[in-house]
Design an enzyme around this catalytic site. Structure first.
Site, mmCIF file in Angstrom:
data_model
loop_
_atom_site.group_PDB
_atom_site.id
_atom_site.type_symbol
_atom_site.label_atom_id
_atom_site.label_comp_id
_atom_site.label_asym_id
_atom_site.label_seq_id
_atom_site.Cartn_x
_atom_site.Cartn_y
_atom_site.Cartn_z
ATOM 1 N N GLN A 63 23.696 35.053 41.430
ATOM 2 C CA GLN A 63 22.864 36.250 41.337
ATOM 3 C C GLN A 63 23.444 37.413 42.127
ATOM 4 O O GLN A 63 23.005 38.545 41.977
ATOM 5 C CB GLN A 63 21.421 35.936 41.764
ATOM 6 C CG GLN A 63 21.161 35.780 43.257
ATOM 7 C CD GLN A 63 21.515 34.399 43.800
ATOM 8 O OE1 GLN A 63 22.511 33.814 43.446
ATOM 9 N NE2 GLN A 63 20.708 33.884 44.692
ATOM 10 N N ALA A 100 12.439 32.774 43.337
ATOM 11 C CA ALA A 100 11.365 33.768 43.331
ATOM 12 C C ALA A 100 11.819 35.215 43.499
ATOM 13 O O ALA A 100 11.002 36.085 43.770
ATOM 14 C CB ALA A 100 10.323 33.438 44.411
ATOM 15 N N VAL A 137 14.544 41.617 41.562
ATOM 16 C CA VAL A 137 14.559 41.773 40.099
ATOM 17 C C VAL A 137 15.350 40.643 39.416
ATOM 18 O O VAL A 137 15.615 40.694 38.233
ATOM 19 C CB VAL A 137 15.114 43.173 39.718
ATOM 20 C CG1 VAL A 137 16.621 43.248 39.942
ATOM 21 C CG2 VAL A 137 14.753 43.561 38.285
ATOM 22 N N GLU A 195 14.602 37.574 38.449
ATOM 23 C CA GLU A 195 13.967 36.821 37.358
ATOM 24 C C GLU A 195 13.397 37.722 36.276
ATOM 25 O O GLU A 195 13.284 37.325 35.123
ATOM 26 C CB GLU A 195 12.788 36.006 37.912
ATOM 27 C CG GLU A 195 13.142 35.059 39.000
ATOM 28 C CD GLU A 195 11.874 34.524 39.644
ATOM 29 O OE1 GLU A 195 11.493 33.397 39.314
ATOM 30 O OE2 GLU A 195 11.267 35.229 40.467
#
Ligand code: FES
Ligand code: FES
Lengths: 803, 178
Positions: free
Chosen positions: A499, A539, A746, A748
């Site tokens: 990510q 999350a 941001v 997910e």
């Protein structure tokens, strides 16, 4: 594929740096757990249940044990260990009864693959097949219990609510206002059902763990492709009755996670095998087939929504019932179900509402977190329902949403008052609707005209929201140390599994300290012995919470630097400023020291040293959250909401049912872009993953709940052939006052509501409301052929509660 | 034993017990001679014998492209090719892309376009692209999609990969005169 044009007001935050881990990844040097070998390492194989539910009558392991090269043979009789993040319901090895086709009946560790494989075939197991629980309706009747010990299962008390003598792992509720009155006052009450099947995370690196259990102590060393090193440590300690410091978790590079590698998976099995094999390291790795049918999935879900609305379009009340088919276990699944009670009416102001969300056991492959968990599913229901309501009301769906969206002063479902600092749902919607060129729904006449050409276009949009779904006291921490050359080592406990977290956090540190990002040393590899604590890498919380921790650590480091520099420069720390890797006097800037001069302590010309190595730390804990009231669901669940919207234009081939996605506009109120390139990557990745859920993916089971499509051949995920013609990212930057530089998470969000927006666009194109995912060519073509205006069920087998 | 469902398809090499075969080939410019099990896949040969761990397996059945390498100028999925089929072959793996410690243009563009996230699929994409550009220095978007449509990536949504391939092709034409 437009040129990226984001301009940042900061020197380093907001700049599109290359990711720090990229070089190792393009040269083949990045080491994943899959690549690892340890001296003396054994290989494991396991025997999975051939039935969804069966009694294990007997297991004869004698022949397998006698095979030379076999080091350990384990079955349920050998261990009673239960594991789980929120609910301790997962047996490491099935005992007495199997609960799904992927349950591990026996496991073997041997010197090599061949021996392990042969040993498996020498196991003699007698089963008595039992009637399985197929779906949520059967489960709710509770004639058969998937877990007959449900009343005793350890769980997070006060947050999850297992129901006595039932198949309900947790029943979460929320309610407010007066719903009866709301439906009475409504001019229109519409009730609908929506559902979606289980879907696989499909990370490219399958789950894999290597464990070495020290035979002379309680020490357990774990290398794992996992998102949550500290959660693994804590669960291992808890379940094995050892201390957290006995458990050492190493996370090398991780080949994708998407939630599927949060919590705990193959580590306990590898631990038991290593212990049984006298402490030799054991590697357990899922094949692709196991990744589909043994490791967990996103739960299938059924939502029933009843909405009251005035003829002007004001929502008066919403009643939502969500039933989650969590399969055999719900250790993480219960938290997916829980999100529905505070987020399950979408980003709307509704004064009268009630939500019941049940996470339900069946005898299918079990469920866990999956990117945007709970939200893609509930938004599929809510955002389709909003569209259908606007059809009934004959109000433009944009106007209808704008009338009801949350704005400052309004309350969320759980009673939290929205402020400017939460960002703006309506800014997001307005931006995407403009980008897609929305001018209102197609008329029936226009539709008919296009239909004759064989291709019909449609536009649709949908709102989305999500806050991190995590315990109220979730926390994270970082340690920062200055190296002798003035560069800074930054250590975090969260995992960067693609990510881009290490790059973004390095940017925040570089911004604070005003040094080049290349001077921040940060690694994606985690070792719980050295890296500081982080709860779970899930999350979309890391930029928000980790970013705040980095800011604190940076400021502490600057304070310490200035104290030393003040002595050396014979002034007060108050007089000192910093820039470009130097500390200087604000009035007489020629009095200055480089960071390097104070990094390990300042040395006077005569050799005397002061200060010492610079080290600092920063912690961050979710601020002001509470558990939700068990009956009303009121409370503070959301550390940081991120709102967003997608608008999508499609073209449907009315012969084949194929949906071609022409354009996707996606807006998120992220407060502040930290790295445009990384955000863009999250948006492209999330949107395409969302399109997978919308158009292609879904588990299919046979009548014994065996997964019928456990391969990439039969369980297609999007390829480059499936990408939309264009993805336009829109970054809305209403700052979050307690976010790092105003930023929100941001990671997910781009996946949420992609299916709803596609479903709405399909209605615009065809005038048919689909209530079931995926919107595959077959589903669309059959829907068209049926001549119906509402398609409630397209594939009987893959739906929860439809046998 | 039809009750027994073996949960593991073969993901690591299992010795067949057959007589080993001598294999000679060139990998990343290096001459290699080894005795191999005739049942060993090329993927396992590269990883287990040559310790070239850059090439990945994500399905083991030719469906994902993670194990793609270049053999005699063509991109192939090494998980469904036997090592012995590579007798005399010229092979390039991801470890062979950079030269003299300098990243290739293609690798640079994957970095600058952020065409990777977790990086597990990346070696496969790089090798598929390398073979494409070697055979066609100026591919159309449709040609790129046709070739890379066989490689799966769950992270990037493919668009950054597409951008990287376009730019790499353009730069190679300009800078290397392809
Ligand atoms: S591993 Fe070879 S194609 Fe998937
Ligand atoms: S970058 Fe993770 S699968 Fe492609």
């Amino acid at each position: 594929m437009d040129e990226k044009k984001y301009q940042s007001k900061y020197k380093r935050v907001g700049q599109a740096y290359d990711r720090k881990d990229a070089r190792e990844k393009v040269t083949g040097q990045a080491v994943f757990t899959y690549d690892m070998e340890l001296p003396g390492m054994l290989h494991a194989r396991c025997l999975l249940s051939p039935y969804a539910r069966a009694r294990i009558v007997s297991i004869d392991t004698s022949k397998a044990k006698a095979l030379p090269g076999v080091r350990a043979v384990l079955c349920g009789e050998d261990s009673d260990i239960l594991v789980g993040l929120y609910m301790q319901d997962k047996r490491v090895l099935a005992k007495g009864e199997t609960r799904y086709h992927g349950d591990v009946v026996a496991a073997i560790a041997a010197d090599d693959e061949e021996t392990a494989e042969r040993a498996i075939s020498l196991l003699d197991v007698v089963y008595e097949p039992l009637q399985p629980v197929h779906d949520v309706d059967e489960a709710l009747r509770a004639e058969i219990l998937v877990h007959d010990d449900i009343n005793e299962l350890k769980h997070y008390v006060g947050v999850f609510f297992p129901q006595k003598d039932s198949n309900i792992a947790s029943w979460n509720k929320s309610k407010k206002g007066d719903l009866d009155m709301a439906f009475e006052e409504a001019d229109l009450v519409v009730e609908n059902e929506f559902s979606l099947p289980a879907v696989a995370h499909a990370p490219m690196e399958t789950h894999v763990a290597i464990v070495q259990a020290d035979p002379y102590s309680n020490k357990v060393r774990i290398w794992s492709s996992a998102q949550s090193p500290f959660a693994i440590r804590q669960i291992m300690a808890d379940s094995f009755g050892i201390s957290e410091s006995d458990v050492e978790v190493h996370i090398p590079y991780v080949g994708g996670g998407f939630g599927g590698k949060a919590g705990i998976h193959l580590e306990p099995l590898a631990t038991l095998l290593s212990r049984a094999a006298g402490g030799l390291p054991v590697k357990v790795r899922a094949t692709r087939e196991q990744e589909f049918n043994q490791l967990p999935t996103r739960a299938g879900m059924r939502g029933r929504i009843k909405t009251g609305v005035t003829k002007e379009g004001k929502l008066t009340g919403v009643r939502a019932v969500y039933d989650w088919d969590s399969g055999a276990y719900a250790d993480y699944g219960v938290n997916v179900g829980k999100t529905a009670v505070y987020s399950g009416i979408g980003p709307y102001k509704v004064d009268n509402a009630s939500i019941d969300s049940k996470t339900i056991y069946t005898n299918k492959v079990f469920s866990t977190a999956y990117r945007g968990f709970g939200h893609l599913e509930t938004h599929w229901s809510i955002e389709r329902q909003m569209d259908i309501l606007s059809q009934h009301l004959q109000i433009d769906p944009y106007e209808f949403r704008m009338m009801n969206l949350l704005k400052p002063g309004d309350q969320t479902m759980s009673g939290e008052v929205i402020t400017e600092s939460n960002g703006s749902p309506s800014d997001c919607l307005t931006a995407v609707v403009k980008e897609i060129g929305w001018t209102g729904r197609k008329t029936e006449e226009e539709r008919q005209r296009e239909w004759k050409t064989g291709k019909v276009r449609g536009k649709g949009f949908a709102m989305l929201q999500k806050a991190p779904a995590m315990p109220a006291n979730t926390s994270t921490s970082v340690i920062m140390q200055m190296n002798g050359d003035g560069h800074v080592k930054l250590m975090i406990g969260a995992v960067d599994f693609g990510q881009g977290a290490i790059t973004a956090l390095a940017q925040i540190a570089a911004q604070e300290l005003d040094i080049p990002i290349e001077h921040i040393e940060i690694s994606a590899e985690i070792d719980t012995r050295a890296n500081p604590y982080d709860w779970n890498t899930v999350a979309s919380k890391l930029i928000f919470m980790g970013g705040n921790a980095v800011i604190k650590a940076s400021r502490e480091m600057l304070r310490k630097m200035k104290e030393i520099a003040a002595q050396a420069l014979r002034t007060d720390p108050e007089n000192l400023l910093h820039a470009n890797g130097e500390v200087y006097h604000r009035h007489s800037p020629e009095r200055r020291l480089t960071y390097k001069q104070i990094a390990l302590g300042y040395m006077y010309p005569n050799g005397t040293g002061i200060g010492g190595p610079l080290i600092s730390s920063g912690s961050s804990i979710a601020d002001g959250l509470t558990n939700l009231h068990p009956e009303t669901g009121q409370g503070y669940p959301a550390a940081v909401w991120t709102f967003g919207a997608h608008a999508i234009e499609i073209e449907v081939d009315v012969e084949t049912g194929y949906v071609d996605v022409l354009k996707v506009a996606s807006a998120f109120d992220i407060g502040q872009v930290i790295n445009e390139k990384l955000v863009y990557g999250q948006i492209c990745g999330g949107v395409v993953q969302g399109l997978g859920s919308a158009l292609l993916e879904g588990y299919k089971f046979n009548s014994d709940e065996q997964l019928m499509n456990p391969s990439f051949t039969d369980n297609k995920i999007p390829t480059m052939k499936d990408i939309p013609g264009k993805i336009v990212p829109i970054y809305i930057e209403n700052p979050q006052h307690n976010g790092p530089y105003g930023a929100r998470g941001v990671g997910e969000h781009p996946m949420i509501s992609v299916p709803s927006a596609v479903g709405n666009a399909v209605y615009d194109a065809l005038g048919i409301n689909f209530h079931v995912l995926p919107l595959s060519p077959e589903a669309i073509a059959l829907g068209i052929a049926s001549g119906k205006k509402s398609i409630l069920c397209t594939d009987v087998d893959c739906l929860p509660g439809r046998h | 034993m039809d009750n027994v469902k073996d949960c593991s398809m073969v993901t690591e090499h299992i010795e067949s017990g057959k007589r080993k075969v001598t294999l000679s080939l060139t990998v990343n410019g290096r001459q290699i001679v080894r005795d191999v099990d005739p049942n060993m896949t090329l993927l396992h040969f590269l990883r287990d014998n040559l310790k070239l761990f850059g090439t990945k397996e994500a399905c083991g059945e030719g469906e994902c492209g993670a194990c793609t390498i270049i053999m005699n100028g063509q991109a192939v999925t090494s998980c469904i090719i036997l090592a012995v089929e590579a007798e005399g072959a010229e092979i390039t793996t991801v470890e062979g892309l950079a030269e003299d410690g300098k990243l290739s243009i293609l690798q640079e563009e994957f970095i600058s376009q952020d065409a990777l996230q977790c990086g597990f699929c990346t070696p496969g994409f790089l090798m598929s692209t390398r073979a494409l550009l070697d055979n066609n220095p100026n591919p159309t978007d449709a040609e790129i999609v046709e070739v890379l449509g066989g490689n799966l990536c769950r992270c990037t949504g493919y668009i950054p990969i597409m951008l990287a391939v376009r730019r790499a092709a353009e730069r190679e034409r300009k800078e290397l005169g392809r």
